[in-house]
Scaffold this motif. Structure first.
Motif, PDB file in Angstrom:
ATOM      1  N   ARG A   1      -2.048 -36.988  11.242  1.00  0.00           N
ATOM      2  CA  ARG A   1      -0.575 -36.993  11.260  1.00  0.00           C
ATOM      3  C   ARG A   1      -0.007 -36.142  12.378  1.00  0.00           C
ATOM      4  O   ARG A   1       1.105 -36.357  12.834  1.00  0.00           O
ATOM      5  CB  ARG A   1      -0.017 -36.467   9.931  1.00  0.00           C
ATOM      6  N   GLY A   2      -0.783 -35.117  12.773  1.00  0.00           N
ATOM      7  CA  GLY A   2      -0.298 -34.223  13.808  1.00  0.00           C
ATOM      8  C   GLY A   2       0.007 -32.847  13.264  1.00  0.00           C
ATOM      9  O   GLY A   2      -0.190 -32.575  12.070  1.00  0.00           O
ATOM     10  N   TYR A   3       0.489 -31.985  14.140  1.00  0.00           N
ATOM     11  CA  TYR A   3       0.685 -30.571  13.817  1.00  0.00           C
ATOM     12  C   TYR A   3       2.071 -30.101  14.278  1.00  0.00           C
ATOM     13  O   TYR A   3       2.612 -30.653  15.249  1.00  0.00           O
ATOM     14  CB  TYR A   3      -0.356 -29.732  14.562  1.00  0.00           C
ATOM     15  N   THR A   4       2.567 -29.074  13.650  1.00  0.00           N
ATOM     16  CA  THR A   4       3.757 -28.419  14.205  1.00  0.00           C
ATOM     17  C   THR A   4       3.329 -27.350  15.207  1.00  0.00           C
ATOM     18  O   THR A   4       4.004 -27.115  16.192  1.00  0.00           O
ATOM     19  CB  THR A   4       4.639 -27.790  13.101  1.00  0.00           C
ATOM     20  N   THR A   5       2.180 -26.707  14.938  1.00  0.00           N
ATOM     21  CA  THR A   5       1.544 -25.851  15.951  1.00  0.00           C
ATOM     22  C   THR A   5       0.143 -26.404  16.144  1.00  0.00           C
ATOM     23  O   THR A   5      -0.602 -26.531  15.163  1.00  0.00           O
ATOM     24  CB  THR A   5       1.441 -24.392  15.460  1.00  0.00           C
ATOM     25  N   VAL A   6      -0.222 -26.744  17.371  1.00  0.00           N
ATOM     26  CA  VAL A   6      -1.522 -27.399  17.566  1.00  0.00           C
ATOM     27  C   VAL A   6      -2.640 -26.362  17.516  1.00  0.00           C
ATOM     28  O   VAL A   6      -2.439 -25.195  17.838  1.00  0.00           O
ATOM     29  CB  VAL A   6      -1.572 -28.197  18.901  1.00  0.00           C
ATOM     30  N   PRO A   7      -3.832 -26.809  17.116  1.00  0.00           N
ATOM     31  CA  PRO A   7      -4.968 -25.895  17.070  1.00  0.00           C
ATOM     32  C   PRO A   7      -5.264 -25.354  18.470  1.00  0.00           C
ATOM     33  O   PRO A   7      -5.145 -26.084  19.457  1.00  0.00           O
ATOM     34  CB  PRO A   7      -6.127 -26.770  16.589  1.00  0.00           C
ATOM     35  N   ALA A   8      -5.644 -24.088  18.534  1.00  0.00           N
ATOM     36  CA  ALA A   8      -5.957 -23.487  19.832  1.00  0.00           C
ATOM     37  C   ALA A   8      -7.061 -22.446  19.652  1.00  0.00           C
ATOM     38  O   ALA A   8      -7.999 -22.680  18.897  1.00  0.00           O
ATOM     39  CB  ALA A   8      -4.694 -22.897  20.437  1.00  0.00           C
ATOM     40  N   ALA A   9      -6.913 -21.314  20.297  1.00  0.00           N
ATOM     41  CA  ALA A   9      -7.968 -20.299  20.274  1.00  0.00           C
ATOM     42  C   ALA A   9      -8.177 -19.759  18.856  1.00  0.00           C
ATOM     43  O   ALA A   9      -7.356 -19.997  17.965  1.00  0.00           O
ATOM     44  CB  ALA A   9      -7.588 -19.150  21.207  1.00  0.00           C
ATOM     45  N   ALA A  10      -9.261 -19.023  18.681  1.00  0.00           N
ATOM     46  CA  ALA A  10      -9.542 -18.376  17.394  1.00  0.00           C
ATOM     47  C   ALA A  10      -8.300 -17.631  16.946  1.00  0.00           C
ATOM     48  O   ALA A  10      -7.620 -17.000  17.749  1.00  0.00           O
ATOM     49  CB  ALA A  10     -10.711 -17.409  17.541  1.00  0.00           C
ATOM     50  N   GLY A  11      -7.987 -17.779  15.700  1.00  0.00           N
ATOM     51  CA  GLY A  11      -6.760 -17.164  15.189  1.00  0.00           C
ATOM     52  C   GLY A  11      -5.621 -18.152  15.122  1.00  0.00           C
ATOM     53  O   GLY A  11      -4.608 -17.907  14.473  1.00  0.00           O
ATOM     54  N   THR A  12      -5.780 -19.294  15.796  1.00  0.00           N
ATOM     55  CA  THR A  12      -4.734 -20.320  15.770  1.00  0.00           C
ATOM     56  C   THR A  12      -5.335 -21.637  15.310  1.00  0.00           C
ATOM     57  O   THR A  12      -5.676 -22.497  16.120  1.00  0.00           O
ATOM     58  CB  THR A  12      -4.093 -20.495  17.173  1.00  0.00           C
ATOM     59  N   PRO A  13      -5.534 -21.780  14.013  1.00  0.00           N
ATOM     60  CA  PRO A  13      -6.157 -23.011  13.503  1.00  0.00           C
ATOM     61  C   PRO A  13      -5.230 -24.222  13.569  1.00  0.00           C
ATOM     62  O   PRO A  13      -5.663 -25.349  13.387  1.00  0.00           O
ATOM     63  CB  PRO A  13      -6.478 -22.661  12.045  1.00  0.00           C
ATOM     64  N   GLY A  14      -3.952 -23.975  13.828  1.00  0.00           N
ATOM     65  CA  GLY A  14      -2.990 -25.075  13.857  1.00  0.00           C
ATOM     66  C   GLY A  14      -2.261 -25.186  12.539  1.00  0.00           C
ATOM     67  O   GLY A  14      -2.801 -24.843  11.486  1.00  0.00           O
TER      68      GLY A  14
END
Ligand code: PHE
Length: 508
Positions: free
Chosen positions: A211-224
């Motif tokens: 479906r998608g994300y409001t915050t996309v997954p990124a570096a460790a600590g940011t699972p999305g």
């Protein structure tokens, strides 16, 4: 038996994809090696069908003359660039103000891999690039269904797949399909649906990464942060978004698709060069087609003067709605067949923007946004990514929607298109706009149709006088094919006419 095995997938088949009837282009030696003089052919219409007839016949040395009413070849294959001026049937004149290197394909704009159009691109040295017909990150917006914000294609698709899968899996699980399926089938179906619809172990659809994300997954600590608010099945069906997912599967619309680099008119330009400019008379409006029994005389007006082209044969490659208005002596069968085929409307507006905000702000690179508003389809450019400017197709619509826009001034069309889509994309849709150019095929002189409706299909008996030569006149056009509204139809129809004409000449 081998063929049957092939059909069952038990033996390799010669060709997985169905091809058109094999076409053998007239060859260089066909005429002179058999002691025949080059026949002369007058070709009425310099669109794809007419140019192709001249090009293919030219390979064997036929002496072809193409009469084209407009000031350029290509017919409905039209690319609009900055400085191009077009006057419609109502006398409205528009000049495109697009920046250098920007263009819109007002007619054909996408080519499926299986169509012969790509063979002509290869043969003529027209480079092609991918045309993005489907983009998971483009939008869907159904206003009449109560949507107040656009939805990403991916979100809608995840929800539709998810809920349909859930319902089918649960029905299967409850035994509703026991008559249709064995126990093993049911197990496999459920396994498939869990994967296809991203269902959980309880067979419930509860959303997921598709479906998608409001915050996309990124570096460790940011699972999305996954997009919330998974709609119910009832909400999904009410939104009507499901209606868009069959289009991209169509035989003529499925990815990958292609476009010529630099504009669709690279195709008629290459054909025109191959045919030779000296064989093509532009600004030549045909007044009459007469079969004399031993040849064909075409009278036409060019630069205010009446002229005559005489040839052994004629290929009539104008749209049927235009041909039907040209006096001829080909008989009532030809005339009533032409009149039975009716013209259809379609229109596009090119909106040139100062920035490619759909890429930077929306992360949409190509593809199509679909809406139930009257702009219908909004195309993001499939080329020029990360460039300074770009042209969106602000509407690509058909029928009554196209006619409604056609009735407005160019300014009015722009305003209406912007007012609709600002609801989808936000204010930049208005504030970044630099210029626009709108084009309506029913109002385009010498064409007056985007495509045609051929009741009963092109092989219905009434069209026989068009599918077979009438006297010395052969007909060609996409409207005499099963792929009308595609260049493939014009190419294959021209090939059919060329084959018939050449066979006839070789037998004479
Ligand atoms: N070939 C045109 C297009 O792709 C018109 C068309 C649309 C033909 C949809 C068939 C189906 O837009």
């Amino acid at each position: 038996m081998f063929a049957t095995m092939g059909a069952l997938g038990l033996a390799p088949t010669a060709q997985a994809a169905p091809r058109e009837q094999p076409f053998r282009a007239p060859g260089a030696g066909d005429l002179h090696l058999t002691g025949r003089a080059a026949a002369t052919v007058v070709i009425v219409g310099g669109g794809i069908a007419g140019l192709t007839a001249a090009y293919e016949l030219g390979k064997a040395g036929y002496d072809c003359t193409v009469l084209e009413a407009r000031d350029r070849t290509g017919g409905r294959n039209l690319t609009v660039r900055g400085g191009d001026t077009l006057t419609d049937l109502h006398g409205t004149r528009q000049t495109a103000r697009f920046a250098d290197g920007q263009y819109m394909n007002a007619g054909p704009a996408r080519i499926p891999q299986w169509m012969v159009t790509l063979d002509y691109c290869r043969e003529l040295g027209v480079p092609v690039e991918v045309f993005t017909n489907v983009n998971a990150d483009a939008y869907l917006y159904n206003e009449s269904a109560g949507m107040t914000a656009p939805q990403r294609y991916r979100t809608a698709k995840a929800d539709v797949y998810g809920h349909v899968s859930e319902l089918l899996a649960k029905a299967t699980d409850k035994g509703a399909l026991d008559e249709e399926l064995t126990a093993e089938d049911r197990e496999r179906l459920i396994e498939f649906l869990k994967d296809w619809g991203e269902l959980g172990d309880t067979l419930a659809y509860e959303g997921g990464e598709r479906r998608g994300y409001t915050t996309v997954p990124a570096a460790a600590g940011t699972p999305g942060v996954p997009l919330g608010d998974v709609p119910t099945a009832s909400e999904v069906f009410a939104s009507g978004v499901g209606r868009y997912f069959s289009f991209e599967f169509g035989f003529d619309q499925a990815m990958l698709m292609f476009q010529p680099v630099g504009g669709m008119d690279r195709i008629p330009q290459a054909l025109t060069r191959a045919v030779g400019a000296r064989r093509i008379r532009t600004g030549a409006v045909v007044d009459r087609i007469t079969d004399t029994g031993t040849g064909v005389t075409v009278t036409y007006t060019q630069g205010g003067r009446t002229k005559k082209a005489e040839a052994d044969y004629c290929v009539a490659a104008l749209p049927p709605n235009i041909l039907a208005r040209i006096p001829h002596n080909l008989g009532p069968g030809v005339q009533s067949a032409l009149e039975a085929i009716t013209p259809s409307s379609a229109a596009k507006i090119g909106l040139e923007y100062r920035s490619r905000w759909w890429e930077t702000d929306h992360r949409v690179y190509g593809g199509i946004t679909e809406t139930d508003q009257d702009v219908t389809h909004i195309w993001h450019p499939s080329h020029g990514f990360h460039g300074e400017r770009g042209i969106l197709i602000g509407y690509y619509n058909y029928g009554a929607d196209a006619d409604a826009y056609a009735g407005l001034t160019p300014r009015g069309r722009e305003e209406r298109a912007v007012a609709a889509s600002v609801k989808i994309y936000g204010e930049k849709y208005r504030t970044e706009l630099a210029s626009s150019f709108s084009h309506h095929w029913r109002q385009t002189p010498h064409l007056e149709a985007a495509w045609h409706n051929t009741p009963g299909g092109p092989d219905a008996p009434r069209y026989q006088p068009l599918n077979e030569p009438t006297g010395r006149v052969h007909f060609a056009g996409d409207w005499l094919s099963y792929t009308d509204a595609w260049q493939h139809g014009a190419f294959t129809s021209a090939r059919k006419a060329v084959t018939a004409l050449h066979t006839r000449v070789l037998a004479s």
